[in-house]
Design an enzyme around this catalytic site. Structure first.
Site, mmCIF file in Angstrom:
data_model
loop_
_atom_site.group_PDB
_atom_site.id
_atom_site.type_symbol
_atom_site.label_atom_id
_atom_site.label_comp_id
_atom_site.label_asym_id
_atom_site.label_seq_id
_atom_site.Cartn_x
_atom_site.Cartn_y
_atom_site.Cartn_z
ATOM 1 N N CYS A 40 37.317 31.969 33.878
ATOM 2 C CA CYS A 40 37.417 30.934 32.854
ATOM 3 C C CYS A 40 36.934 31.455 31.495
ATOM 4 C CB CYS A 40 36.611 29.688 33.197
ATOM 5 S SG CYS A 40 36.848 29.156 34.886
ATOM 6 N N ARG A 68 41.676 34.667 30.433
ATOM 7 C CA ARG A 68 40.655 34.489 31.464
ATOM 8 C C ARG A 68 41.022 33.430 32.491
ATOM 9 N NH1 ARG A 68 35.538 36.910 29.229
ATOM 10 N NH2 ARG A 68 34.623 36.311 31.199
ATOM 11 N N GLU A 86 52.343 42.444 40.326
ATOM 12 C CA GLU A 86 51.592 41.432 39.580
ATOM 13 C C GLU A 86 52.432 40.732 38.526
ATOM 14 O OE1 GLU A 86 47.975 42.701 37.614
ATOM 15 O OE2 GLU A 86 48.898 44.497 36.847
ATOM 16 N N HIS A 108 54.205 57.968 59.571
ATOM 17 C CA HIS A 108 53.163 57.478 60.488
ATOM 18 C C HIS A 108 53.186 55.956 60.623
ATOM 19 C CE1 HIS A 108 51.555 61.470 60.873
ATOM 20 N NE2 HIS A 108 51.516 61.581 59.550
ATOM 21 N N ASN A 113 31.381 28.841 32.692
ATOM 22 C CA ASN A 113 32.141 29.994 33.147
ATOM 23 C C ASN A 113 31.302 30.660 34.233
ATOM 24 O OD1 ASN A 113 33.578 32.393 33.383
ATOM 25 N ND2 ASN A 113 32.577 33.318 31.612
ATOM 26 N N GLY A 114 31.823 30.726 35.458
ATOM 27 C CA GLY A 114 31.052 31.361 36.527
ATOM 28 C C GLY A 114 31.038 30.504 37.777
ATOM 29 N N LYS A 148 51.584 47.200 39.387
ATOM 30 C CA LYS A 148 52.195 46.684 38.157
ATOM 31 C C LYS A 148 53.395 45.819 38.499
ATOM 32 C CE LYS A 148 50.067 47.030 35.800
ATOM 33 N NZ LYS A 148 48.726 47.481 35.590
ATOM 34 N N TRP A 203 40.268 29.164 35.463
ATOM 35 C CA TRP A 203 40.902 29.882 36.575
ATOM 36 C C TRP A 203 40.194 29.351 37.810
ATOM 37 C CZ3 TRP A 203 39.552 33.463 40.452
ATOM 38 C CH2 TRP A 203 40.645 34.107 41.065
ATOM 39 N N GLU A 220 49.494 52.468 41.480
ATOM 40 C CA GLU A 220 49.475 51.727 40.216
ATOM 41 C C GLU A 220 50.873 51.175 39.893
ATOM 42 O OE1 GLU A 220 47.465 50.349 38.412
ATOM 43 O OE2 GLU A 220 48.469 50.069 36.502
ATOM 44 N N LYS A 252 42.992 37.874 33.091
ATOM 45 C CA LYS A 252 42.759 39.216 32.544
ATOM 46 C C LYS A 252 41.402 39.755 32.963
ATOM 47 C CE LYS A 252 43.618 42.711 29.855
ATOM 48 N NZ LYS A 252 44.566 43.672 30.414
HETATM 49 O O1 M6R Z 1 38.516 44.810 33.286
HETATM 50 P P1 M6R Z 1 38.671 45.711 34.484
HETATM 51 O O2 M6R Z 1 39.254 47.035 34.146
HETATM 52 O O3 M6R Z 1 37.372 45.881 35.236
HETATM 53 O O4 M6R Z 1 39.671 44.966 35.442
HETATM 54 C C1 M6R Z 1 39.918 45.432 36.741
HETATM 55 C C2 M6R Z 1 41.113 44.733 37.355
HETATM 56 O O5 M6R Z 1 40.876 43.371 37.486
HETATM 57 C C3 M6R Z 1 42.384 44.939 36.533
HETATM 58 O O6 M6R Z 1 42.648 46.296 36.348
HETATM 59 C C4 M6R Z 1 43.585 44.261 37.216
HETATM 60 O O7 M6R Z 1 43.891 44.915 38.400
HETATM 61 C C5 M6R Z 1 44.777 44.205 36.256
HETATM 62 N N1 M6R Z 1 45.451 42.956 36.405
HETATM 63 C C6 M6R Z 1 45.760 45.286 36.484
HETATM 64 O O8 M6R Z 1 46.881 45.208 35.684
#
Ligand code: M6R
Length: 600
Positions: A2, A27, A480, A496, A99-100, A477, A75, A473, A595
């Site tokens: 949040c 957030r 997500e 395997h 927030n938390g 990408k 969130w 990665e 984010k």
């Molecule tokens: O702010 P951070 O680099 O610690 O975030 C880590 C992950 O939450 C972040 O990389 C997440 O996997 C992204 N959505 C990837 O695109």
């Protein structure tokens, strides 16, 4: 997770709060709300969905007689996404946003307050609890202090209490900062946003209780002075310019920010490395720690350290490290990687290893973050603010940081020859120009490949050695931002088990740099073709024939070991972007994500 905001004394309370909430949407964007207040009343508006919904709903609300506002974008953690669970929680006397997570909310509910059983939100329970304390204690300050003593968890609160017309900020674990000019105060969970409004900022510390009363800010928990630091206003990252999405803008920004990061490393951070950091790296073991994309950067770093140094190195997911025993006898250096510097799992892992007196480095893009305050050494990346939820430029800057670090450690420990050190550094210095051309040249191919991907239901990414984390990665990408089912595997593992997944409805992207493993990667591709699977091979090799099978290979620039992650990750970012664009998903704010993940 949040995002939270609070403003006192501004000419445009509602518009400023909405503007800040839009910047905080990274957030979380499940629901949002605002409460306007003045000494005789509190007015709250909440809505489900993005801030634009809240903006529509509060369009006719006039703010001119109010003195302050608090706001929240959510969130969801505890409680489903609905209007009731949206913040602020308020009545005629009190309004608050948080927030938390309040971990002991169930215990509070049982022991202190009579609350309807259908309440799902930990923060709503906290709201009832504070109301109860405000009735019990004459002084709101005493109620707040007692509240803070009893609640447990990682949180930041912004609270307005009508009884004494006062505004409170509380912090434990989650970030919150306050800025001011004359009589106007702004509080926000992201300090970088405050720098657009004021250039004097204070970052609250854990345990802080700040009270703003009659335009004066003071600390309730001790008498230490609140020292506001100067904060310069940076360029506006929220301007998309000619791009449709932040993600594409940020992909295109990579040559520029990598150049800036490399130049600053050459002239500042990595200059005279041995003198500055010999002691820090006098260890037997190196552990790289991160989450999500940052974890993939760690895995790439592991391959760099393994190649250039003789250190024992491994990567750990931050969310798992905390459950592992720490070897107290071994001299270990932990390197944390986090774009935001606020990811709760990573922050907690950092705090965990600190309990064992372990030394730590943080590689981050956010110099005012909580992790910077916890770690022994900070290595900055200069990616500038990344707004798109999918990490692109922050990731490649993290990889650049780890590439430089591994070279410097190797040079210091004499595990790399001078000429190899210079050769690799030159590759990093010339990388931005190579990538600029790559982005331009590869974009039409990325659009074409993205169309091919619409023919399948699942997509797999294969890589060997340093290409393996690139595959992971690439897969992250894609899933997500497009919601396509996707997984990444080491090429050698296919036989395997995972090869059982292959049929005509699958696409496999083989990351096949033109190196000693190239033939092996082609064999993987052929095994997939033999099972009717569709294939994309990414390689710098021109055209490829294996047995009787001619394979189409979009040609990439010739790579070296050290620049392989950049040359192959950026095309994967572009393919995912254009595929998601065709799918019509919300690319910058994909469903269920945020984010900055500031909950465990
Ligand atoms: O702010 P951070 O680099 O610690 O975030 C880590 C992950 O939450 C972040 O990389 C997440 O996997 C992204 N959505 C990837 O695109």
């Amino acid at each position: 997770m949040c995002g939270i905001v609070g403003i006192i004394n501004s000419n445009s309370l509602k518009n400023e709060a909405i503007d800040i909430l839009k910047k905080l949407e990274y957030r979380g964007y499940d629901s949002a709300g605002i409460s306007l207040f003045e000494k005789n009343r509190i007015k709250t508006i909440k809505s489900v969905g993005k801030i634009s919904e809240l903006e529509k709903k509060s369009k006719n609300l006039l703010d001119k007689n109010f003195t302050g506002i608090i706001g929240h974008t959510r969130w969801a953690t505890h409680g489903i996404v609905n209007r009731n669970n949206a913040h602020p929680f308020s009545d005629e006397n009190l309004t608050l946003v948080c927030n938390g997570i309040i971990e002991n909310y169930m215990e509070i509910q049982k022991r202190y307050v009579d609350i309807p059983n259908n309440i799902q939100s930990d923060v709503e329970v906290s709201f009832y609890f504070l109301s109860y304390l405000l009735n019990k204690y004459k002084s709101p300050d005493e109620a707040i202090k007692t509240f803070l003593k009893i609640i447990k968890g990682n949180y930041a609160f912004v609270i307005y209490i009508k009884k004494n017309n006062s505004f409170y900020l509380l912090k434990n674990g989650s970030p919150i900062s306050i800025s001011h000019k004359d009589k106007s105060f702004y509080a926000c969970s992201d300090s970088s946003i405050l720098s657009f409004y004021h250039n004097r900022i204070y970052h609250l510390k854990d345990g802080d209780i700040l009270k703003i009363d009659n335009d004066v800010v003071k600390r309730l928990n001790n008498n230490n002075k609140i020292i506001f630091e100067e904060n310069s206003v940076s360029q506006n990252p929220y301007d998309k310019g000619k791009f449709q999405h932040y993600m594409l803008k940020e992909i295109y920004e990579q040559p520029k920010v990598l150049k800036e990061t490399q130049q600053r490393y050459n002239s500042e951070f990595f200059l005279d490395f041995a003198n500055k950091f010999q002691k820090l790296f006098d260890v037997n073991k190196l552990i790289l720690v991160g989450c999500g994309t940052a974890y993939h950067a760690c895995m790439i770093g592991e391959y760099y350290f393994n190649k250039f140094t003789n250190l024992d190195v491994s990567s750990e997911l931050a969310s798992e490290l905390r459950y592992k025993n720490i070897n107290t006898k071994q001299k270990t250096l932990y390197i944390f990687v986090s774009q935001s510097g606020e990811t709760m799992d990573t922050l907690m892992a950092l705090k965990y290893i600190k309990k064992y007196n372990k030394t730590s480095v943080i590689i981050t893009n956010s110099l005012q973050s909580s992790m910077v305050r916890e770690a022994d050494v900070t290595i900055p990346t200069y990616a500038l603010k990344e707004v798109g939820v999918a990490s692109t430029k922050a990731f490649t800057c993290q990889v650049l940081s780890l590439a430089n670090l591994s070279l410097e450690v190797a040079k210091m420990n004499k595990t790399i020859s001078n000429s190899d050190y210079k050769k690799n550094l030159k590759i990093l210095n010339t990388l931005p120009d190579k990538l600029k051309k790559l982005i331009k040249d590869f974009s039409p191919t990325a659009k074409y490949l993205a169309k091919k991907m619409s023919l399948v239901n699942s997509c797999y990414f294969l890589g060997r050695n340093i290409s393996y984390p690139i595959a992971l990665e690439g897969s992250l990408k894609l899933k997500e931002i497009s919601y396509m089912h996707s997984e990444g595997f080491p090429g050698g593992e296919m036989k395997h088990g995972p090869i059982a997944l292959i049929d005509k409805n699958t696409m496999t992207v083989c990351i096949a740099p033109n190196n000693e493993l190239y033939e092996k990667s082609l064999s993987n591709a052929q095994e997939i073709i033999a099972r009717n699977g569709k294939i994309i091979i990414l390689s710098s090799a021109k055209r490829t024939k294996k047995g009787n099978t001619e394979m189409s290979v979009p040609s990439l620039p010739k790579e070296n070991f050290i620049d392989t992650p950049f040359i192959y990750s950026i095309p994967l970012q572009l393919i995912s972007y254009y595929f998601a664009l065709n799918e019509g998903t919300d690319i910058d704010q994909p469903r269920n994500l945020a984010k900055s993940v500031t909950v465990e």
